[in-house]
Design a protein around this motif. Structure first.
Motif: not given
Ligand code: SDX
Length: 438
Positions: A237-239, A308-316, A322-324, A396-398
Protein backbone atom coordinates in the motif's frame (compact mmCIF):
# COMPACT_ATOMS: atom_id res chain seq x y z
CA UNK A 1 -7.82 14.07 14.67
CA UNK A 2 -10.45 16.79 14.98
CA UNK A 3 -12.93 17.92 12.34
CA UNK A 4 -13.44 21.35 13.82
CA UNK A 5 -10.75 23.95 14.42
CA UNK A 6 -9.31 23.51 17.93
CA UNK A 7 -8.94 27.28 18.27
CA UNK A 8 -9.79 30.43 16.26
CA UNK A 9 -6.24 30.42 14.86
CA UNK A 10 -6.96 27.05 13.26
CA UNK A 11 -8.61 28.65 10.29
CA UNK A 12 -7.51 30.22 7.04
CA UNK A 13 -9.16 33.41 5.85
CA UNK A 14 -9.62 33.46 2.10
CA UNK A 15 -10.49 36.79 0.52
CA UNK A 16 -11.45 37.22 -3.11
CA UNK A 17 -9.96 40.63 -3.84
CA UNK A 18 -12.06 41.11 -6.97
CA UNK A 19 -15.40 40.41 -5.29
CA UNK A 20 -14.43 41.43 -1.78
CA UNK A 21 -15.98 38.17 -0.46
CA UNK A 22 -14.16 36.41 2.39
CA UNK A 23 -14.52 33.02 4.04
CA UNK A 24 -13.02 31.38 7.11
CA UNK A 25 -11.91 27.87 6.18
CA UNK A 26 -11.25 25.44 9.03
CA UNK A 27 -7.85 23.75 9.35
CA UNK A 28 -8.08 20.08 10.30
CA UNK A 29 -5.15 18.31 11.96
CA UNK A 30 -4.36 14.64 11.40
CA UNK A 31 -2.32 12.37 13.67
CA UNK A 32 0.91 13.45 11.98
CA UNK A 33 1.68 15.44 8.84
CA UNK A 34 0.46 18.72 7.41
CA UNK A 35 -2.95 20.09 8.41
CA UNK A 36 -5.59 20.29 5.69
CA UNK A 37 -7.71 23.27 4.76
CA UNK A 38 -11.34 22.17 4.60
CA UNK A 39 -12.63 23.73 1.36
CA UNK A 40 -15.93 21.86 1.16
CA UNK A 41 -17.90 25.10 1.51
CA UNK A 42 -15.75 27.06 -0.93
CA UNK A 43 -18.06 26.91 -3.96
CA UNK A 44 -21.23 27.63 -1.98
CA UNK A 45 -19.56 30.45 0.00
CA UNK A 46 -17.30 31.95 -2.65
CA UNK A 47 -18.59 30.66 -6.00
CA UNK A 48 -15.04 29.42 -6.62
CA UNK A 49 -13.50 26.05 -7.47
CA UNK A 50 -9.91 25.08 -6.63
CA UNK A 51 -7.59 24.13 -9.49
CA UNK A 52 -5.02 21.39 -8.85
CA UNK A 53 -4.30 19.14 -11.87
CA UNK A 54 -2.63 15.96 -10.61
CA UNK A 55 -3.86 16.76 -7.10
CA UNK A 56 -0.37 17.89 -6.03
CA UNK A 57 -1.80 19.83 -3.04
CA UNK A 58 -5.18 18.14 -2.62
CA UNK A 59 -6.24 15.61 -0.01
CA UNK A 60 -9.02 13.39 -1.36
CA UNK A 61 -9.97 11.63 1.86
CA UNK A 62 -9.14 10.85 5.44
CA UNK A 63 -7.23 7.63 5.88
CA UNK A 64 -5.74 5.72 8.81
CA UNK A 65 -3.94 3.12 6.70
CA UNK A 66 -0.65 4.58 5.42
CA UNK A 67 1.34 7.71 6.16
CA UNK A 68 4.19 9.00 3.98
CA UNK A 69 6.58 11.79 4.89
CA UNK A 70 8.11 12.47 1.48
CA UNK A 71 10.74 14.89 2.75
CA UNK A 72 12.05 12.48 5.38
CA UNK A 73 11.53 9.30 3.34
CA UNK A 74 9.19 7.81 5.95
CA UNK A 75 6.52 5.19 5.17
CA UNK A 76 4.22 3.89 7.94
CA UNK A 77 1.48 1.30 7.69
CA UNK A 78 -0.98 1.78 10.59
CA UNK A 79 1.89 3.58 12.37
CA UNK A 80 4.53 0.89 11.88
CA UNK A 81 7.64 1.79 9.78
CA UNK A 82 7.93 -0.18 6.55
CA UNK A 83 11.50 -1.12 7.47
CA UNK A 84 10.31 -2.93 10.65
CA UNK A 85 7.41 -4.68 8.91
CA UNK A 86 9.68 -5.82 6.05
CA UNK A 87 12.37 -6.97 8.48
CA UNK A 88 10.27 -8.83 11.03
CA UNK A 89 6.90 -9.57 9.43
CA UNK A 90 5.54 -11.44 6.44
CA UNK A 91 3.14 -10.43 3.70
CA UNK A 92 -0.03 -11.91 5.16
CA UNK A 93 0.75 -10.35 8.53
CA UNK A 94 1.20 -7.01 6.74
CA UNK A 95 -2.05 -7.65 4.86
CA UNK A 96 -3.90 -8.26 8.14
CA UNK A 97 -2.40 -5.06 9.60
CA UNK A 98 -3.25 -2.95 6.54
CA UNK A 99 -6.75 -4.42 6.22
CA UNK A 100 -7.77 -4.53 9.89
CA UNK A 101 -5.61 -1.85 11.55
CA UNK A 102 -3.69 -3.92 14.10
CA UNK A 103 -1.01 -6.60 14.04
CA UNK A 104 -2.68 -10.01 14.50
CA UNK A 105 -2.21 -12.15 17.60
CA UNK A 106 -1.33 -15.79 17.18
CA UNK A 107 -4.92 -17.05 16.87
CA UNK A 108 -5.91 -14.26 14.48
CA UNK A 109 -2.88 -14.92 12.29
CA UNK A 110 -3.54 -18.65 12.15
CA UNK A 111 -7.17 -18.09 11.17
CA UNK A 112 -6.30 -15.41 8.58
CA UNK A 113 -3.67 -17.61 6.92
CA UNK A 114 -6.09 -20.54 6.84
CA UNK A 115 -8.93 -18.42 5.45
CA UNK A 116 -6.72 -16.93 2.73
CA UNK A 117 -5.29 -20.35 1.78
CA UNK A 118 -8.78 -21.78 1.46
CA UNK A 119 -9.89 -19.00 -0.90
CA UNK A 120 -6.89 -19.31 -3.23
CA UNK A 121 -8.59 -21.50 -5.85
CA UNK A 122 -10.41 -19.89 -8.77
CA UNK A 123 -13.81 -21.16 -9.87
CA UNK A 124 -12.88 -23.72 -12.52
CA UNK A 125 -15.00 -21.88 -15.11
CA UNK A 126 -12.70 -18.86 -14.74
CA UNK A 127 -9.84 -20.92 -16.15
CA UNK A 128 -11.63 -20.74 -19.50
CA UNK A 129 -11.40 -16.93 -19.54
CA UNK A 130 -7.66 -17.15 -20.10
CA UNK A 131 -8.21 -19.13 -23.28
CA UNK A 132 -9.99 -16.18 -24.82
CA UNK A 133 -6.74 -14.18 -24.88
CA UNK A 134 -3.86 -14.44 -27.33
CA UNK A 135 -0.88 -16.18 -25.73
CA UNK A 136 1.19 -13.04 -26.32
CA UNK A 137 -1.31 -10.73 -24.57
CA UNK A 138 0.24 -8.35 -22.05
CA UNK A 139 -0.34 -9.91 -18.61
CA UNK A 140 -1.93 -6.70 -17.32
CA UNK A 141 -4.53 -6.89 -20.11
CA UNK A 142 -5.35 -10.45 -19.03
CA UNK A 143 -5.52 -9.42 -15.37
CA UNK A 144 -7.88 -6.52 -16.12
CA UNK A 145 -10.18 -8.93 -17.92
CA UNK A 146 -10.06 -11.87 -15.52
CA UNK A 147 -10.35 -9.83 -12.31
CA UNK A 148 -13.19 -7.72 -13.68
CA UNK A 149 -14.97 -10.89 -14.80
CA UNK A 150 -14.76 -12.35 -11.28
CA UNK A 151 -17.82 -10.21 -10.58
CA UNK A 152 -19.68 -12.59 -12.89
CA UNK A 153 -18.92 -15.46 -10.51
CA UNK A 154 -18.79 -14.38 -6.94
CA UNK A 155 -22.31 -13.00 -6.69
CA UNK A 156 -22.39 -13.68 -2.94
CA UNK A 157 -19.70 -11.03 -2.32
CA UNK A 158 -20.64 -8.04 -4.45
CA UNK A 159 -23.16 -6.30 -2.19
CA UNK A 160 -20.97 -3.42 -1.05
CA UNK A 161 -23.43 -2.45 1.70
CA UNK A 162 -23.02 -5.78 3.49
CA UNK A 163 -19.89 -5.76 5.71
CA UNK A 164 -19.72 -9.56 5.59
CA UNK A 165 -19.83 -9.61 1.77
CA UNK A 166 -17.21 -6.86 1.64
CA UNK A 167 -14.86 -8.93 3.81
CA UNK A 168 -15.52 -12.11 1.79
CA UNK A 169 -14.69 -10.22 -1.42
CA UNK A 170 -11.57 -8.77 0.26
CA UNK A 171 -10.33 -12.21 1.29
CA UNK A 172 -11.14 -13.69 -2.12
CA UNK A 173 -9.19 -11.00 -3.96
CA UNK A 174 -6.14 -11.24 -1.68
CA UNK A 175 -6.25 -15.03 -1.85
CA UNK A 176 -6.89 -15.44 -5.58
CA UNK A 177 -4.59 -12.78 -7.02
CA UNK A 178 -1.48 -15.02 -6.87
CA UNK A 179 -3.44 -17.70 -8.74
CA UNK A 180 -4.60 -15.18 -11.37
CA UNK A 181 -1.05 -13.85 -11.85
CA UNK A 182 0.56 -17.28 -11.97
CA UNK A 183 -2.05 -18.61 -14.39
CA UNK A 184 -1.57 -15.52 -16.59
CA UNK A 185 2.11 -16.48 -16.79
CA UNK A 186 1.41 -20.18 -17.38
CA UNK A 187 -1.06 -19.37 -20.15
CA UNK A 188 1.51 -17.15 -21.89
CA UNK A 189 4.08 -19.96 -21.59
CA UNK A 190 1.67 -22.57 -22.97
CA UNK A 191 2.09 -24.61 -19.80
CA UNK A 192 -0.72 -26.18 -17.76
CA UNK A 193 -2.08 -24.26 -14.78
CA UNK A 194 -0.66 -25.32 -11.41
CA UNK A 195 -3.20 -25.25 -8.60
CA UNK A 196 -2.58 -23.48 -5.29
CA UNK A 197 -1.36 -25.58 -2.36
CA UNK A 198 -2.60 -24.93 1.18
CA UNK A 199 0.54 -26.39 2.72
CA UNK A 200 2.71 -23.56 1.31
CA UNK A 201 3.02 -20.02 2.61
CA UNK A 202 1.69 -17.19 0.43
CA UNK A 203 4.91 -16.34 -1.43
CA UNK A 204 6.04 -19.96 -1.77
CA UNK A 205 2.61 -20.92 -3.08
CA UNK A 206 2.86 -18.16 -5.69
CA UNK A 207 6.34 -19.21 -6.83
CA UNK A 208 5.20 -22.83 -6.93
CA UNK A 209 2.23 -21.94 -9.16
CA UNK A 210 4.59 -19.91 -11.36
CA UNK A 211 7.40 -22.40 -11.84
CA UNK A 212 6.19 -25.93 -10.99
CA UNK A 213 5.06 -28.31 -13.74
CA UNK A 214 3.05 -31.54 -13.50
CA UNK A 215 6.08 -33.47 -14.73
CA UNK A 216 8.23 -33.42 -11.58
CA UNK A 217 8.26 -32.16 -7.99
CA UNK A 218 9.26 -28.49 -7.70
CA UNK A 219 10.92 -27.23 -4.52
CA UNK A 220 10.61 -23.51 -3.87
CA UNK A 221 13.91 -21.89 -2.87
CA UNK A 222 13.19 -20.53 0.65
CA UNK A 223 15.56 -17.58 0.18
CA UNK A 224 13.75 -16.55 -2.99
CA UNK A 225 10.38 -17.07 -1.30
CA UNK A 226 11.46 -14.83 1.58
CA UNK A 227 12.69 -12.23 -0.91
CA UNK A 228 9.41 -12.39 -2.84
CA UNK A 229 7.43 -12.11 0.40
CA UNK A 230 9.42 -9.01 1.36
CA UNK A 231 8.92 -7.47 -2.09
CA UNK A 232 5.18 -8.02 -1.77
CA UNK A 233 5.24 -6.23 1.60
CA UNK A 234 7.05 -3.27 0.01
CA UNK A 235 4.36 -2.95 -2.67
CA UNK A 236 1.31 -3.54 -0.47
CA UNK A 237 0.00 0.00 0.00
CA UNK A 238 1.13 3.55 -0.56
CA UNK A 239 -1.50 6.12 0.47
CA UNK A 240 -3.51 7.81 -2.31
CA UNK A 241 -1.40 6.93 -5.37
CA UNK A 242 -2.96 6.92 -8.84
CA UNK A 243 -4.24 3.34 -8.81
CA UNK A 244 -5.55 3.51 -5.24
CA UNK A 245 -7.32 6.77 -6.06
CA UNK A 246 -8.78 5.00 -9.11
CA UNK A 247 -10.11 2.20 -6.90
CA UNK A 248 -11.60 4.73 -4.47
CA UNK A 249 -13.21 6.74 -7.27
CA UNK A 250 -14.66 3.62 -8.90
CA UNK A 251 -15.87 2.39 -5.50
CA UNK A 252 -17.47 5.75 -4.67
CA UNK A 253 -20.12 5.07 -7.34
CA UNK A 254 -21.03 1.79 -5.64
CA UNK A 255 -19.26 -0.41 -8.19
CA UNK A 256 -18.55 -3.96 -7.02
CA UNK A 257 -15.12 -4.81 -5.55
CA UNK A 258 -13.94 -6.87 -8.52
CA UNK A 259 -14.70 -4.03 -10.95
CA UNK A 260 -12.92 -1.56 -8.65
CA UNK A 261 -9.78 -3.71 -8.39
CA UNK A 262 -9.80 -4.22 -12.18
CA UNK A 263 -9.86 -0.42 -12.51
CA UNK A 264 -6.88 -0.22 -10.14
CA UNK A 265 -5.01 -2.77 -12.26
CA UNK A 266 -5.66 -0.66 -15.34
CA UNK A 267 -4.30 2.48 -13.69
CA UNK A 268 -1.26 0.73 -12.24
CA UNK A 269 -0.30 -0.48 -15.74
CA UNK A 270 0.90 2.96 -16.82
CA UNK A 271 4.71 3.45 -17.08
CA UNK A 272 4.53 6.54 -14.86
CA UNK A 273 3.15 4.30 -12.09
CA UNK A 274 3.39 0.53 -11.64
CA UNK A 275 4.50 -0.01 -15.23
CA UNK A 276 7.78 1.70 -14.32
CA UNK A 277 9.38 -1.54 -13.10
CA UNK A 278 8.99 -3.03 -16.58
CA UNK A 279 10.15 0.28 -18.12
CA UNK A 280 13.29 0.37 -15.93
CA UNK A 281 14.55 -2.89 -17.39
CA UNK A 282 13.79 -1.73 -20.93
CA UNK A 283 15.69 1.49 -20.14
CA UNK A 284 18.71 -0.37 -18.74
CA UNK A 285 18.82 -2.57 -21.83
CA UNK A 286 18.58 0.55 -24.03
CA UNK A 287 21.40 2.29 -22.15
CA UNK A 288 23.41 -0.91 -22.49
CA UNK A 289 26.71 0.29 -21.00
CA UNK A 290 28.07 2.69 -18.41
CA UNK A 291 29.67 4.72 -21.19
CA UNK A 292 26.23 5.66 -22.49
CA UNK A 293 24.85 6.86 -19.13
CA UNK A 294 25.76 10.56 -19.76
CA UNK A 295 23.88 10.46 -23.08
CA UNK A 296 20.71 9.22 -21.38
CA UNK A 297 20.99 11.59 -18.43
CA UNK A 298 21.20 14.40 -20.98
CA UNK A 299 18.03 13.11 -22.62
CA UNK A 300 16.29 12.82 -19.22
CA UNK A 301 16.94 16.54 -18.61
CA UNK A 302 15.85 17.63 -22.07
CA UNK A 303 12.30 18.98 -21.91
CA UNK A 304 11.89 18.29 -25.61
CA UNK A 305 12.75 14.65 -25.14
CA UNK A 306 9.97 12.48 -23.64
CA UNK A 307 12.62 10.18 -22.11
CA UNK A 308 12.53 10.08 -18.32
CA UNK A 309 14.83 8.17 -16.01
CA UNK A 310 12.47 5.31 -15.18
CA UNK A 311 12.51 4.20 -11.55
CA UNK A 312 13.57 7.72 -10.54
CA UNK A 313 11.51 10.51 -9.03
CA UNK A 314 8.28 10.46 -7.10
CA UNK A 315 5.31 12.75 -6.53
CA UNK A 316 5.68 12.48 -2.76
CA UNK A 317 9.21 11.28 -1.94
CA UNK A 318 11.71 14.12 -2.19
CA UNK A 319 14.16 11.84 -0.43
CA UNK A 320 15.24 8.28 -0.99
CA UNK A 321 12.16 5.98 -1.22
CA UNK A 322 12.60 3.76 1.88
CA UNK A 323 11.34 0.83 -0.15
CA UNK A 324 14.07 1.29 -2.75
CA UNK A 325 16.78 0.85 -0.09
CA UNK A 326 15.28 -2.47 1.00
CA UNK A 327 14.83 -3.50 -2.64
CA UNK A 328 18.51 -2.80 -3.37
CA UNK A 329 19.53 -4.96 -0.40
CA UNK A 330 17.13 -7.70 -1.50
CA UNK A 331 18.59 -7.52 -5.00
CA UNK A 332 22.04 -8.37 -3.69
CA UNK A 333 20.57 -11.20 -1.53
CA UNK A 334 18.78 -12.78 -4.49
CA UNK A 335 21.75 -12.50 -6.87
CA UNK A 336 24.04 -13.99 -4.20
CA UNK A 337 21.59 -16.85 -3.57
CA UNK A 338 21.43 -17.57 -7.29
CA UNK A 339 25.19 -17.32 -7.64
CA UNK A 340 24.86 -14.49 -10.14
CA UNK A 341 28.10 -12.57 -9.98
CA UNK A 342 28.60 -9.18 -11.63
CA UNK A 343 25.07 -8.92 -13.03
CA UNK A 344 25.65 -6.26 -15.72
CA UNK A 345 22.19 -4.73 -15.31
CA UNK A 346 22.71 -4.30 -11.57
CA UNK A 347 26.16 -2.82 -12.13
CA UNK A 348 24.65 -0.45 -14.68
CA UNK A 349 21.72 0.47 -12.39
CA UNK A 350 24.03 1.22 -9.45
CA UNK A 351 26.34 3.32 -11.64
CA UNK A 352 23.33 5.15 -13.06
CA UNK A 353 22.09 5.83 -9.52
CA UNK A 354 25.55 6.99 -8.41
CA UNK A 355 25.92 9.43 -11.28
CA UNK A 356 22.33 10.71 -11.16
CA UNK A 357 22.47 11.36 -7.41
CA UNK A 358 25.51 13.57 -7.90
CA UNK A 359 23.98 15.46 -10.83
CA UNK A 360 22.69 18.99 -10.12
CA UNK A 361 19.47 18.44 -12.14
CA UNK A 362 18.45 15.46 -9.98
CA UNK A 363 19.69 17.00 -6.75
CA UNK A 364 17.83 20.25 -7.37
CA UNK A 365 14.60 18.41 -8.15
CA UNK A 366 15.11 15.90 -5.32
CA UNK A 367 14.86 12.96 -7.67
CA UNK A 368 15.84 9.67 -6.04
CA UNK A 369 15.39 6.01 -6.96
CA UNK A 370 11.88 4.77 -6.19
CA UNK A 371 10.47 1.34 -5.45
CA UNK A 372 10.57 0.39 -9.14
CA UNK A 373 14.26 1.01 -9.72
CA UNK A 374 15.62 -2.35 -8.50
CA UNK A 375 12.58 -4.61 -8.55
CA UNK A 376 12.92 -5.58 -12.18
CA UNK A 377 16.50 -6.79 -11.73
CA UNK A 378 15.34 -9.06 -8.90
CA UNK A 379 12.35 -10.40 -10.81
CA UNK A 380 14.47 -11.05 -13.90
CA UNK A 381 17.02 -12.96 -11.80
CA UNK A 382 14.15 -15.06 -10.43
CA UNK A 383 13.18 -16.01 -13.99
CA UNK A 384 10.11 -13.80 -14.18
CA UNK A 385 9.59 -12.28 -17.64
CA UNK A 386 9.72 -8.48 -17.88
CA UNK A 387 6.10 -8.21 -18.98
CA UNK A 388 5.04 -9.86 -15.71
CA UNK A 389 6.70 -7.30 -13.43
CA UNK A 390 3.72 -4.98 -13.11
CA UNK A 391 1.41 -7.94 -12.52
CA UNK A 392 3.47 -8.74 -9.42
CA UNK A 393 3.07 -5.15 -8.30
CA UNK A 394 -0.72 -5.53 -8.79
CA UNK A 395 -0.68 -8.80 -6.82
CA UNK A 396 0.79 -7.04 -3.80
CA UNK A 397 -1.13 -3.78 -4.16
CA UNK A 398 -4.45 -5.66 -4.10
CA UNK A 399 -4.09 -5.61 -0.30
CA UNK A 400 -3.82 -1.82 -0.22
CA UNK A 401 -6.50 -1.28 -2.81
CA UNK A 402 -9.02 -3.46 -0.97
CA UNK A 403 -8.17 -1.94 2.42
CA UNK A 404 -8.61 1.58 1.04
CA UNK A 405 -11.83 0.50 -0.70
CA UNK A 406 -13.24 -0.80 2.59
CA UNK A 407 -12.12 2.36 4.40
CA UNK A 408 -13.79 4.55 1.78
CA UNK A 409 -17.10 2.65 2.07
CA UNK A 410 -17.16 2.96 5.87
CA UNK A 411 -16.23 6.67 5.86
CA UNK A 412 -19.35 8.65 6.92
CA UNK A 413 -18.11 11.57 4.86
CA UNK A 414 -17.71 9.54 1.70
CA UNK A 415 -19.60 10.79 -1.38
CA UNK A 416 -19.41 9.85 -5.03
CA UNK A 417 -16.17 11.33 -6.36
CA UNK A 418 -17.00 14.04 -8.85
CA UNK A 419 -14.29 16.69 -9.42
CA UNK A 420 -15.11 19.96 -11.20
CA UNK A 421 -13.00 21.75 -13.88
CA UNK A 422 -11.88 25.03 -15.36
CA UNK A 423 -13.77 25.21 -18.66
CA UNK A 424 -11.62 26.65 -21.46
CA UNK A 425 -13.70 25.55 -24.45
CA UNK A 426 -15.89 27.51 -26.89
CA UNK A 427 -18.18 30.21 -25.42
CA UNK A 428 -21.96 29.55 -25.60
CA UNK A 429 -23.13 29.60 -29.26
CA UNK A 430 -26.09 28.37 -31.38
CA UNK A 431 -26.38 25.45 -33.77
CA UNK A 432 -25.92 26.28 -37.47
CA UNK A 433 -27.62 24.21 -40.15
CA UNK A 434 -25.16 22.50 -42.51
CA UNK A 435 -25.82 24.87 -45.43
CA UNK A 436 -24.96 27.88 -43.24
CA UNK A 437 -21.55 26.58 -42.15
CA UNK A 438 -18.32 27.83 -43.70
C1 SDX B 1 5.18 4.48 -8.42
O1 SDX B 1 2.32 7.68 -6.06
C2 SDX B 1 2.86 6.63 -5.59
O2 SDX B 1 2.92 6.42 -4.42
C3 SDX B 1 3.35 5.66 -6.65
C4 SDX B 1 4.13 4.47 -6.15
C5 SDX B 1 3.25 3.55 -5.35
O3 SDX B 1 3.80 2.77 -4.54
O4 SDX B 1 2.03 3.52 -5.61
O5 SDX B 1 5.20 4.89 -5.34
C6 SDX B 1 4.68 3.64 -7.30
O6 SDX B 1 4.43 4.76 -9.31
C7 SDX B 1 6.59 5.01 -8.35
C8 SDX B 1 6.92 5.96 -9.54
C9 SDX B 1 7.24 5.08 -10.77
N1 SDX B 1 7.41 5.93 -11.96
C10 SDX B 1 8.60 6.13 -12.52
O7 SDX B 1 9.66 5.73 -12.05
C11 SDX B 1 8.54 6.90 -13.84
C12 SDX B 1 9.62 8.00 -13.84
N2 SDX B 1 9.24 9.02 -12.85
C13 SDX B 1 8.58 10.22 -13.37
O8 SDX B 1 7.68 9.96 -14.41
C14 SDX B 1 8.04 11.07 -12.23
O9 SDX B 1 9.03 11.20 -11.31
C15 SDX B 1 6.76 10.66 -11.52
C16 SDX B 1 5.65 10.40 -12.46
C17 SDX B 1 6.99 9.45 -10.67
C18 SDX B 1 6.39 11.81 -10.59
O10 SDX B 1 6.02 12.85 -11.39
P1 SDX B 1 5.65 14.28 -10.78
O11 SDX B 1 5.49 14.28 -9.33
O12 SDX B 1 4.53 14.79 -11.60
O13 SDX B 1 6.98 15.03 -11.02
P2 SDX B 1 7.15 16.24 -11.93
O14 SDX B 1 6.83 15.84 -13.32
O15 SDX B 1 6.41 17.39 -11.33
O16 SDX B 1 8.73 16.42 -11.79
C19 SDX B 1 9.29 17.58 -11.24
C20 SDX B 1 10.51 17.84 -12.11
C21 SDX B 1 10.15 18.06 -13.59
O17 SDX B 1 11.16 18.87 -14.11
P3 SDX B 1 10.91 20.52 -14.19
O18 SDX B 1 9.62 20.72 -15.01
O19 SDX B 1 10.75 20.96 -12.76
O20 SDX B 1 12.12 21.05 -14.88
O21 SDX B 1 11.36 16.68 -12.11
C22 SDX B 1 11.48 16.17 -13.44
C23 SDX B 1 10.30 16.71 -14.21
O22 SDX B 1 10.60 16.77 -15.60
N3 SDX B 1 11.43 14.71 -13.34
C24 SDX B 1 12.24 13.89 -14.00
C25 SDX B 1 11.90 12.60 -13.57
N4 SDX B 1 10.91 12.67 -12.68
C26 SDX B 1 10.62 13.99 -12.54
N5 SDX B 1 13.22 14.11 -14.91
C27 SDX B 1 13.84 13.01 -15.40
N6 SDX B 1 13.57 11.73 -15.03
C28 SDX B 1 12.60 11.50 -14.10
N7 SDX B 1 12.34 10.24 -13.73
Amino acid sequence: MTDSPSSPKDTVTLTNNSSGKSVELPLIAGTVGPKVMDIRSLYSDMDLFTYDPGYTSTGSCKSAITYIDGDEGVLLHRGYPIEEIAEHGDFLEAAFLILKGELPNDAQMTKFVTDISRHSMLNEQISFFFRGFRRDSHPMAVMCGVVGAMAAFYHDSININDPHQRMVASYRLIAKMPTVVAWTYKYAMGQPFIYPRNDLDYASNFLHMMFATPCEPYKVNPTLARAMDRILILHADHEQNASTSTVRLAGSSGANPFACIAAGIASLWGPAHGGANEAVLAMLHEIGSKERIPEFLKRAKDKNDPFRLMGFGHRVYKNYDPRAKIMQRTCHEVLDELGIKDEPLLELAMELERIALSDEYFIERKLFPNVDFYSGIIFRAMGIPTQMFTSLFALARTVGWIAQWNEMLTDPEQKIGRPRQLYVGAPPRHYLPLHQRG
